[in-house]
Design an enzyme around this catalytic site. Structure first.
Site, PDB file in Angstrom:
ATOM      1  CG  ASN A 144     -10.835  -2.097  26.181  1.00  0.00           C
ATOM      2  OD1 ASN A 144     -12.003  -2.246  26.523  1.00  0.00           O
ATOM      3  ND2 ASN A 144      -9.894  -1.709  27.025  1.00  0.00           N
ATOM      4  CG  HIS A 202      -1.980   0.047 -13.031  1.00  0.00           C
ATOM      5  ND1 HIS A 202      -2.794   0.368 -14.086  1.00  0.00           N
ATOM      6  CD2 HIS A 202      -0.872  -0.515 -13.579  1.00  0.00           C
ATOM      7  CE1 HIS A 202      -2.204   0.027 -15.221  1.00  0.00           C
ATOM      8  NE2 HIS A 202      -1.026  -0.510 -14.933  1.00  0.00           N
ATOM      9  CD  GLU A 249      -5.751   1.941 -12.817  1.00  0.00           C
ATOM     10  OE1 GLU A 249      -4.613   1.857 -13.264  1.00  0.00           O
ATOM     11  OE2 GLU A 249      -6.717   1.269 -13.250  1.00  0.00           O
TER      12      GLU A 249
END
Length: 696
Positions: A429, A49, A71
């Site tokens: 990794n 918002h 929103e």
């Protein structure tokens, strides 16, 4: 786009929205783990918002549209009309990626690329309550138009918006706790308002009575009865001047009808004003019918801090170039301090020695203070990893939990940026190579969910970073076999490798334990990049692993790159500086007791074999052989490798300021820069990794 807007306003938006977007990435991943956390839902809703509001002010419509749709989804979630699941999070995270991309375009003053229409449709569909179609969800373009216009008109709303308010009154009256027998009246009022562009004064007063009860905001009727208006509503009564109400009163009306941040259309632009802090005391007044305490408690936390008045500004935005200039000047001051200390030590004048001592204290404090201005928490790097781990785990069909410690550890801004890529490689990794599939873990008696732990801590003038997983660990024999297959070692040399040397093979260029190349790994370049980058930062790498238990990679880097603690050494009659971060230990050696292994001179220290290098032969032209067999040896480390340097003389530790080399010397192998020593001479700073790469 309104890039012609005030540059200061744009910069404020970039700073505020940038911080919010950094938090959103981490909050969204947390939400997937804690889908019922209402505080988290509200925080994410407010984040989108706030970004939408700032973008609307700057007329960045594409950014407004995407934030608004996201929103709406969280407005539905926080009202418990839909549950959080992985599919929903995939769509929302894709929306965040688009918002971040547009944000970078704003930063670079480029034309915005709107989010794909399919993504907006998916978000709008998720904004509907689960299992039903809500008539209250607006058309995708309408809320943004309302939002921009609403902000510009300082709170005025259009006739269409007011009609939407009245249409929603039938449903809203239940939420505001009104009496059931008033619902019919609200329906008729809604119909009357739709039939024309205006409503009568009586209808509007009835609307207020229905929302708040008799006596709430009804200043005009109270005066007609000859009664004095309530003291706590006097200001509003005077402002309303009879039949009209002020913008603030209408915003309060919207808040009470739909809740803070709510609106007749789920998440319309009216929220931008409804959620603004009010300068005066506009909490519900204790008049004839006080509001229920539950509502007061619900609304108070959201605005309590703001209603206390604006806090004094405690920060100022400074260009990093200016900080760099200040750091350079402090560096020059450090050099002068070093020179005066040397002169003071040679003087018998007590007053001069005291003055130099005071200058030393002040300079050290000033240096520390300037360093702090450049410091940033490593959380800026860590903040991206929850999303990295989440996305990678989903693509690999693994269950991985990320734990982070020491996120508030501060280090130099340049290091924060430089460590970003190496840490991403190491975390990926660990997830790809370290953590096993859930079924495999279950068979091995482990929890189905693997854990990757990131840790940061300060140790003296260094930062220690560790990436640990509870996965399968590394098998030295497999690594030896792969090294032979890749042609990195022949069989005899591979068999002589210690376990630690086998673990360090993962950093070799082109080395990978994966047989198939994927978009995640298999090319053998990621860990090589890590080793190179950490070496450039004068850092060290250490790998620990236990088969079946997991692996741990530790990185040690200096706290800053601007002012460097060094060990000053002499080679012949020339001074050189070795970065202290590379120095492991120093000892005196009888050169007649060295050994030769594979044609290379070595020394054995505590059952460890170190290659021995006479760097004087590399760095000093016409260097003569030492007259005696006694010499000083400095064990230095770079990355995962440790070697011994033979030097003529040890001077001691000294903090130096790195100066770039001139054009004639730029790119000289083994040299990181130059500095001025305490006796006024120029000393070259040795770049240990490139020195060994060139000569070793």
């Amino acid at each position: 786009m309104a890039f012609d807007a005030d540059e200061e306003i744009l910069q404020d938006f970039l700073v505020e929205a940038g911080e919010i977007l950094e938090k959103l990435s981490e909050q969204l991943v947390d939400l997937e783990q804690n889908p019922d956390d209402s505080d988290l839902l509200n925080a994410i809703f407010r984040g989108f918002h706030t970004v939408k509001g700032g973008a609307g002010f700057l007329q960045l419509d594409a950014l407004v549209n995407c934030c608004h749709s996201a929103e709406n989804v969280f407005d539905t979630l926080r009202n418990h009309k839909r549950k959080v699941d992985s599919e929903l999070m995939d769509v929302v995270l894709e929306a965040l990626d688009n918002v971040n991309a547009m944000f970078e375009q704003v930063r670079n003053h480029e034309e915005l690329t709107p989010a794909p229409g399919q993504l907006i449709k998916a978000l709008d569909a998720l904004a509907e309550p689960a299992g039903s179609v809500s008539a209250a969800v607006p058309e995708p373009q309408q809320p943004e138009q309302i939002g921009v216009g609403h902000g510009e008109d300082h709170g005025d709303i259009t006739d269409d918006e007011f009609e939407q308010l009245l249409d929603a009154l039938g449903n809203g009256s239940e939420q505001s706790g009104s009496v059931p027998d008033q619902e019919a009246d609200s329906g008729s009022q809604g119909e009357n308002s739709v039939s024309g562009d205006e409503i009568t004064d009586d209808e509007f007063e009835a609307l207020l009575d229905q929302l708040h009860g008799k006596g709430q905001f009804a200043g005009a009727p109270a005066e007609e009865d000859g009664a004095e208006p309530a003291a706590d509503t006097g200001d509003q009564t005077e402002k309303s001047s009879g039949d009209l109400i002020t913008d603030d009163e209408f915003e309060k009306l919207l808040d009470d009808l739909h809740g803070k941040g709510g609106s007749p259309t789920t998440g319309s632009g009216q929220e931008a004003v409804a959620r603004e802090p009010k300068p005066g005391p506009e909490a519900p007044k204790p008049s004839d019918k006080p509001e229920q305490p539950e509502k007061a408690e619900t609304k108070q936390p959201a605005t309590a801090a703001k209603e206390q008045g604006p806090a004094a500004e405690t920060t100022v935005r400074v260009d990093t170039k200016r900080l760099d200039d200040i750091m350079n000047m402090v560096g020059e001051l450090v050099l002068v301090r070093n020179r005066l200390q040397r002169l003071g030590a040679q003087s018998d004048d007590e007053h001069m020695q005291k003055a130099v001592s005071n200058l030393d204290v002040v300079t050290t404090d000033l240096q520390s203070a300037v360093m702090q201005t450049r410091m940033q928490p490593i959380k800026k790097v860590f903040g991206r990893f929850p999303r990295v781990v989440r996305d990678l785990a989903r693509s690999l069909k693994k269950e991985v939990s990320l734990v982070m410690h020491g996120e508030d550890t501060d280090l130099d801004k340049n290091l924060v940026e430089a460590l970003s890529d190496p840490l991403v490689h190491l975390v990926r990794n660990s997830v790809d190579h370290g953590i096993e599939a859930p079924d495999v873990r279950e068979k091995a008696g482990k929890p189905r969910t693997g854990t990757v732990t990131l840790n940061a801590e300060q140790e003296g003038d260094h930062i220690l970073l560790s990436i640990e997983d509870d996965g399968a660990g590394m098998d030295p024999e497999v690594l030896r076999r792969k090294a032979v297959e890749k042609g990195l070692y022949d069989q005899d040399a591979a068999d002589r490798l210690t376990e630690n040397e086998c673990y360090n093979l993962i950093f070799a260029a082109g080395f990978s334990t994966k047989d198939q190349i994927s978009d995640v790994s298999g090319r053998g370049v990621g860990m090589d990049v890590v080793k190179t980058k950490i070496g450039q930062l004068n850092g060290q790498l250490n790998v620990e692993s236990e088969l079946g238990k997991g692996s741990r990679i530790v990185i040690k880097v200096p706290l800053t790159l601007a002012i460097m603690p060094t060990l000053m050494i002499m080679l012949g009659d020339q001074s050189f500086a070795l970065p202290l971060v590379n120095v492991v230990e120093i000892f005196h050696l009888d050169l007649s007791k060295t050994n030769v292994v594979d044609g290379r001179e070595c020394i054995v220290v505590r059952d460890k074999v170190f290659p021995l290098f006479h760097i004087k032969r590399w760095l000093v032209r016409g260097a003569s052989e030492p007259e005696s067999d006694n010499a000083h040896v400095v064990i230095v480390a770079m990355g995962t490798r440790q070697v011994g340097f033979v030097v003529d003389q040890l001077i001691g530790q000294e903090e130096v300021v790195i100066k770039p080399l001139g054009r004639a010397l730029q790119g000289a192998p083994g040299m990181a820069g130059a500095t001025i020593t305490g006796d006024g001479r120029i000393a070259l700073i040795i770049d240990v990794p490139s020195l060994l790469q060139q000569y070793g």
